[in-house]
Enzyme design. Structure first.
Site, PDB file in Angstrom:
ATOM      1  CG  ASN A  63      -1.786   1.164   1.370  1.00 30.63           C
ATOM      2  OD1 ASN A  63      -1.845   2.003   0.481  1.00 30.63           O
ATOM      3  ND2 ASN A  63      -2.501   1.260   2.491  1.00 30.63           N
ATOM      4  CE  LYS A  65      -0.295   3.108   4.691  1.00 29.49           C
ATOM      5  NZ  LYS A  65      -0.186   3.167   6.140  1.00 29.49           N
ATOM      6  CG  HIS A 147      -5.890   1.691   5.279  1.00 36.50           C
ATOM      7  ND1 HIS A 147      -5.447   2.688   6.108  1.00 36.50           N
ATOM      8  CD2 HIS A 147      -4.847   0.825   5.139  1.00 36.50           C
ATOM      9  CE1 HIS A 147      -4.188   2.443   6.447  1.00 36.50           C
ATOM     10  NE2 HIS A 147      -3.802   1.316   5.872  1.00 36.50           N
ATOM     11  CD  GLU A 149      -2.935   5.328   6.810  1.00 38.08           C
ATOM     12  OE1 GLU A 149      -2.968   5.297   5.568  1.00 38.08           O
ATOM     13  OE2 GLU A 149      -1.989   4.875   7.476  1.00 38.08           O
ATOM     14  CD  GLU A 217      -3.448  -2.748   7.303  1.00 39.50           C
ATOM     15  OE1 GLU A 217      -2.298  -2.868   6.910  1.00 39.50           O
ATOM     16  OE2 GLU A 217      -4.192  -1.822   6.941  1.00 39.50           O
ATOM     17  N   GLY A 223       2.325   2.283  10.624  1.00 40.19           N
ATOM     18  CA  GLY A 223       3.215   3.428  10.433  1.00 40.19           C
ATOM     19  C   GLY A 223       3.943   3.862  11.689  1.00 40.19           C
ATOM     20  CB  SER A 263       5.270  -1.635  11.942  1.00 39.80           C
ATOM     21  OG  SER A 263       4.835  -0.311  12.189  1.00 39.80           O
TER      22      SER A 263
HETATM   23  P1  PGA Z   1       2.821   0.296   7.551  1.00 41.04           P
HETATM   24  O1  PGA Z   1       1.354   0.451   6.937  1.00 41.04           O
HETATM   25  O2  PGA Z   1       3.393  -0.972   7.007  1.00 41.04           O
HETATM   26  O3  PGA Z   1       3.569   1.522   7.102  1.00 41.04           O
HETATM   27  O4  PGA Z   1       2.661   0.225   9.036  1.00 41.04           O
HETATM   28  C1  PGA Z   1       0.534  -0.660   6.780  1.00 41.04           C
HETATM   29  C2  PGA Z   1      -0.786  -0.274   6.180  1.00 41.04           C
HETATM   30  O5  PGA Z   1      -1.304   0.798   6.519  1.00 41.04           O
HETATM   31  O6  PGA Z   1      -1.354  -1.008   5.359  1.00 41.04           O
END
Ligand code: PGA
Length: 307
Positions: A63, A65, A147, A149, A217, A223, A263
């Site tokens: 992803n 983003k 997601h 976010e 997640e 992140g 992460s």
């Molecule tokens: P990250 O994001 O690996 O940077 O923690 C994962 C995601 O949001 O799918």
């Protein structure tokens, strides 16, 4: 590992199904596996790999983003095109919308592309939105929905996400359906409640589970560099599979990939992949680096020998 594939060359996804062996082959196969893989002595020679509860193929999504420029994305695509990837993994990357067409056109066919969002219905007067039909038009096969976010920054709720998922699936797009708890929800002991509620919102509206991958997640791990431990992730993945078994069907519980995100990187993916109910990953930051993303994809090999 080499021995495993010698003895057991046929498999579908991660759940190996061994060809019928004659007695002598079968005996030496069991002895070999028991000595190499710490399998129990149960008479189940066809379960050569223990580190898998589901029957789906390992799945790794990147992803991207809201990251990247023309230059960095061109380099990333070129790194991905030249990397050596294990064959028994479905690989998908989700570039920002503006680069989707370009990535689709320049990326190897080995890797599918995904959108990071889609509109709830047919296109039209919806400023700033992208329709499922448009995604399909450029050869996009997947969309990430739910997601955290989008749930927690943009404010999308279960119902809205469910509508998007139902529409995308009905139109033939695969859905990477994300679920996961906030830190305070975990600390309040509500992890399962939150995940099951988000899962139910998908289950209530989707036409079928054929084209859905569930991404667990935990929001506190996204992140942040604070990855869930393999045990923490496994615990939720197992509960999710169990929920599917009880609330959808045993078949769906077995075949639906439940992938972990939060992460994941080149250093922690192998230990996570060994867990029985972890069928792959959704990767953010580390998917922006071609070689590291390839390492994560290839962590499927640690699953093959885990037990
Ligand atoms: P990250 O994001 O690996 O940077 O923690 C994962 C995601 O949001 O799918």
């Amino acid at each position: 590992m080499a021995m495993v594939s010698t003895y057991c060359p046929q498999f579908s996804g991660l759940r190996r199904s061994c060809p019928k062996l004659d007695n002598s082959q079968s005996q030496s196969f069991v002895q070999h596996i028991n000595s190499q893989l710490r399998l129990s002595s149960s008479p189940k020679p066809c379960r050569a790999v223990l580190a898998m509860a589901g029957s789906g193929k390992f799945f790794v999504g990147g992803n991207w983003k809201c990251n990247g420029t023309n230059e960095s994305i061109t380099k990333l695509v070129s790194d991905l095109n030249s990397s050596t990837l294990e064959s028994d993994v479905d690989v998908v990357v989700a570039p920002p919308f503006v680069y989707l067409d370009q990535v689709k056109a320049s990326l190897t066919d080995r890797i599918e592309v995904s959108a990071q969002n889609s509109w709830i219905g047919k296109g039209g007067a919806f400023t700033g939105e992208i329709s499922v039909e448009q995604l399909k038009d450029i050869g996009c096969k997947w969309v990430i929905l739910g997601h955290s976010e989008r749930r927690h920054i943009i404010g999308e709720d279960d119902q809205f996400i469910g509508k998007k998922a139902a529409y995308a699936l009905n139109e033939g797009l695969g859905v990477i359906a994300c679920i996961g708890e906030l830190l305070e929800e975990r600390e309040a002991g509500k992890t399962f409640d939150v995940c099951f509620q988000q899962l139910k919102a998908f289950a209530d509206v989707v036409p079928s589970w054929d084209n859905i991958v569930i991404a667990y997640e935990p929001v506190w791990a996204i992140g942040t560099g604070k990855v869930a431990t393999p045990q923490q992730a496994q615990e939720v993945h197992e509960a999710v599979r169990d929920w599917l078994k009880k609330n959808v069907s045993e078949e769906v519980a077995s075949k639906t990939r439940i992938i972990y995100g939060g992460s994941v990187n080149g250093g922690n993916c192998a230990d996570l992949a060994k867990e029985e109910d972890i069928d792959g990953f959704l990767v953010g930051g580390a998917s922006l680096k071609g070689p590291e993303f390839a390492t994560i994809i290839n962590s499927v090999t640690s699953k093959k020998v885990a037990a």
